[in-house]
Design a protein around this motif. Structure first.
Motif, PDB file in Angstrom:
ATOM      1  N   ARG A 114      39.746  35.954  33.607  1.00 29.35           N
ATOM      2  CA  ARG A 114      40.283  37.112  32.887  1.00 29.35           C
ATOM      3  C   ARG A 114      41.298  37.872  33.744  1.00 29.35           C
ATOM      4  NH1 ARG A 114      35.932  40.929  31.503  1.00 29.35           N
ATOM      5  NH2 ARG A 114      37.510  41.868  30.143  1.00 29.35           N
ATOM      6  N   SER A 115      41.010  37.995  35.033  1.00 27.85           N
ATOM      7  CA  SER A 115      41.908  38.679  35.968  1.00 27.85           C
ATOM      8  C   SER A 115      42.070  37.808  37.205  1.00 27.85           C
ATOM      9  CB  SER A 115      41.352  40.045  36.374  1.00 27.85           C
ATOM     10  OG  SER A 115      41.260  40.916  35.265  1.00 27.85           O
ATOM     11  N   ILE A 116      43.198  37.962  37.885  1.00 32.91           N
ATOM     12  CA  ILE A 116      43.443  37.210  39.110  1.00 32.91           C
ATOM     13  C   ILE A 116      43.916  38.166  40.202  1.00 32.91           C
ATOM     14  CG2 ILE A 116      43.904  34.988  38.013  1.00 32.91           C
ATOM     15  CD1 ILE A 116      46.891  35.559  38.245  1.00 32.91           C
ATOM     16  N   GLY A 117      43.589  37.826  41.437  1.00 28.98           N
ATOM     17  CA  GLY A 117      43.972  38.691  42.542  1.00 28.98           C
ATOM     18  C   GLY A 117      43.927  37.959  43.866  1.00 28.98           C
ATOM     19  N   VAL A 118      43.915  38.731  44.936  1.00 27.52           N
ATOM     20  CA  VAL A 118      43.953  38.163  46.287  1.00 27.52           C
ATOM     21  C   VAL A 118      42.888  38.841  47.146  1.00 27.52           C
ATOM     22  CG1 VAL A 118      46.392  37.548  46.150  1.00 27.52           C
ATOM     23  CG2 VAL A 118      45.745  39.807  47.008  1.00 27.52           C
ATOM     24  N   SER A 119      42.683  38.285  48.322  1.00 30.14           N
ATOM     25  CA  SER A 119      41.718  38.842  49.260  1.00 30.14           C
ATOM     26  C   SER A 119      42.251  38.684  50.678  1.00 30.14           C
ATOM     27  CB  SER A 119      40.368  38.112  49.129  1.00 30.14           C
ATOM     28  OG  SER A 119      39.418  38.627  50.029  1.00 30.14           O
ATOM     29  N   ASN A 120      42.096  39.720  51.477  1.00 31.89           N
ATOM     30  CA  ASN A 120      42.536  39.701  52.880  1.00 31.89           C
ATOM     31  C   ASN A 120      44.047  39.588  53.038  1.00 31.89           C
ATOM     32  OD1 ASN A 120      39.799  39.705  54.101  1.00 31.89           O
ATOM     33  ND2 ASN A 120      39.655  37.704  53.100  1.00 31.89           N
ATOM     34  N   PHE A 121      44.806  40.016  52.045  1.00 28.13           N
ATOM     35  CA  PHE A 121      46.267  39.973  52.098  1.00 28.13           C
ATOM     36  C   PHE A 121      46.805  41.285  52.648  1.00 28.13           C
ATOM     37  CE2 PHE A 121      45.914  36.145  49.941  1.00 28.13           C
ATOM     38  CZ  PHE A 121      47.140  35.614  49.549  1.00 28.13           C
ATOM     39  N   ASN A 122      47.859  41.203  53.491  1.00 28.24           N
ATOM     40  CA  ASN A 122      48.544  42.411  53.931  1.00 28.24           C
ATOM     41  C   ASN A 122      49.739  42.676  53.023  1.00 28.24           C
ATOM     42  OD1 ASN A 122      50.763  40.840  54.841  1.00 28.24           O
ATOM     43  ND2 ASN A 122      49.864  40.606  56.875  1.00 28.24           N
ATOM     44  N   SER A 123      50.474  43.738  53.289  1.00 21.11           N
ATOM     45  CA  SER A 123      51.563  44.127  52.393  1.00 21.11           C
ATOM     46  C   SER A 123      52.680  43.098  52.367  1.00 21.11           C
ATOM     47  CB  SER A 123      52.123  45.494  52.804  1.00 21.11           C
ATOM     48  OG  SER A 123      52.567  45.478  54.151  1.00 21.11           O
ATOM     49  N   SER A 124      52.999  42.492  53.505  1.00 23.49           N
ATOM     50  CA  SER A 124      54.072  41.487  53.541  1.00 23.49           C
ATOM     51  C   SER A 124      53.710  40.278  52.697  1.00 23.49           C
ATOM     52  CB  SER A 124      54.334  41.048  54.987  1.00 23.49           C
ATOM     53  OG  SER A 124      54.821  42.120  55.758  1.00 23.49           O
ATOM     54  N   GLU A 125      52.458  39.870  52.754  1.00 20.32           N
ATOM     55  CA  GLU A 125      52.019  38.709  51.985  1.00 20.32           C
ATOM     56  C   GLU A 125      52.006  39.013  50.488  1.00 20.32           C
ATOM     57  OE1 GLU A 125      49.339  37.229  55.760  1.00 20.32           O
ATOM     58  OE2 GLU A 125      48.514  38.572  54.236  1.00 20.32           O
ATOM     59  N   ILE A 126      51.610  40.220  50.125  1.00 22.42           N
ATOM     60  CA  ILE A 126      51.661  40.604  48.711  1.00 22.42           C
ATOM     61  C   ILE A 126      53.112  40.686  48.247  1.00 22.42           C
ATOM     62  CG2 ILE A 126      51.181  42.466  47.065  1.00 22.42           C
ATOM     63  CD1 ILE A 126      48.625  43.034  48.630  1.00 22.42           C
TER      64      ILE A 126
END
Length: 348
Positions: free
Chosen positions: A164-176
């Motif tokens: 239903r939703s997707i996201g990330v984990s342990n990402f910093n701002s540059s990676e996002i």
């Protein structure tokens, strides 16, 4: 040593009655329970502890269960969920289940079989939230870039309604930022460590400026035992400031810590007041780069503004002001933003 962790959404707004909402609206329109029952722990504890712990958690009122392929406990969690549903304790639609991509999936094409394997172990037709576990993958030869291809697979899972939703984990701002520039979907969640001993306020503020919900793991930091990690601090629930606040509000010290996390957003402004009276957005999209890549600046700046950035930083020496100007002109003409809502910085 316990194998179960609590996870908490950082930055929940508080209603006028001072009662906390039970769910948080994500940027994709779904609502996620603000407190999650996390299941990371030692593999030797899985067979004995995970299934009964999850059953008890759901009976106690938890509606968000967090796991990952890496934890090797999805099958036990699936058995627990199947049990509480079969007993009429809860319906599937009242549960929020989060899991994370197996590190074996290093390409777009490998995401679907990875999620299908997780769903089989969980005994579910879909998960509510699917996360890229980490931007660093020990099984990929393209660390730093592989997650861009994996993210396209994540978008596929959402289109297929397997997540239903997707996201990330342990990402910093540059990676996002790399995801924002190279895709059409803003992550709904970034799951990172946040607690009073590790606040990471800069990253929290960055995510909130883009309407990316922060889900905190290890909310008690090193005040509780943590598997695989030696305790580098002497922090305890008897910290004087915690004890003082607990007495003031008639709560326990661990309740004070949780309240801190769910109300952090109210203390993080989106802008900062300058000494000349103007307010500047605290997060800027920087455009410095190699001059032979200047052609990517226009589409990248457009994507940034569409994703929520309101501060664009450039300079004459970057030789990209023309491309930045074209991007700004484009989003204004399309009604995405008004000129007065943008802050443009350049340099002599």
């Amino acid at each position: 040593m316990h194998c179960i962790f609590l996870l908490v959404l950082v930055g929940l707004s508080v209603v006028a009655t001072e009662k906390l909402e039970r769910t948080k609206l994500l940027n994709d329109g779904n609502r996620i329970p603000i407190v999650s029952f996390g299941t990371f722990g030692r593999t030797i504890d899985i067979a004995e502890k995970v299934k009964p712990a999850v059953i008890q958690a759901i009976k106690s009122g938890y509606r968000h269960i967090d796991t990952a392929a890496l934890y090797k406990n999805e099958e036990a969690i699936g058995e627990a969920i199947a049990y509480v549903i079969s007993q009429g304790i809860i319906r599937r639609e009242d549960l929020w289940v989060t899991t994370k991509v197996n590190f074996d999936a290093t390409t777009r094409e490998e995401v679907l079989p990875a999620l299908q394997a997780s769903l089989k172990r969980l005994k579910l037709d879909y998960v509510d939230l699917y996360l890229i576990h980490s931007p660093i993958n020990p099984l990929s030869s393209e660390n730093g870039m592989h997650y861009l291809d994996v993210w396209k697979g994540m978008e596929d899972m959402k289109r297929l309604k397997l997540a239903r939703s997707i996201g990330v984990s342990n990402f910093n701002s540059s990676e996002i930022n790399k995801i924002l520039v190279n895709s059409n979907t803003v992550p709904s969640v970034n799951q990172i460590e946040v607690n009073p001993t590790y606040t990471d306020l800069e990253l929290v503020a960055y995510c909130q400026s883009l309407n990316i919900t922060v889900l905190s793991y290890a909310p008690f930091g090193f005040m509780v035992p943590r598997p695989y990690v030696a305790d580098p601090t002497n922090s305890t629930f008897e910290e004087p400031i915690l004890v003082k606040l607990a007495k003031k509000y008639g709560k326990t010290t661990n309740q004070v810590v949780i309240r801190y996390l769910v109300t952090t957003a109210d203390a993080l402004p989106n802008t900062k007041l300058l000494n000349d009276g103007n307010r500047i957005p605290i997060v800027a999209y920087g455009t410095f780069g190699k001059t032979n890549e200047v052609e990517i600046i226009k589409p990248a700046s457009i994507k940034a503004i569409e994703a929520g950035y309101r501060h664009i930083d450039t300079a004459a020496v970057y030789q990209n002001e023309e491309q930045v100007g074209e991007a700004v002109d484009d989003v204004i003409k399309r009604g995405i933003v008004k000129r007065e809502d943008l802050w443009i910085t350049t340099k002599v």
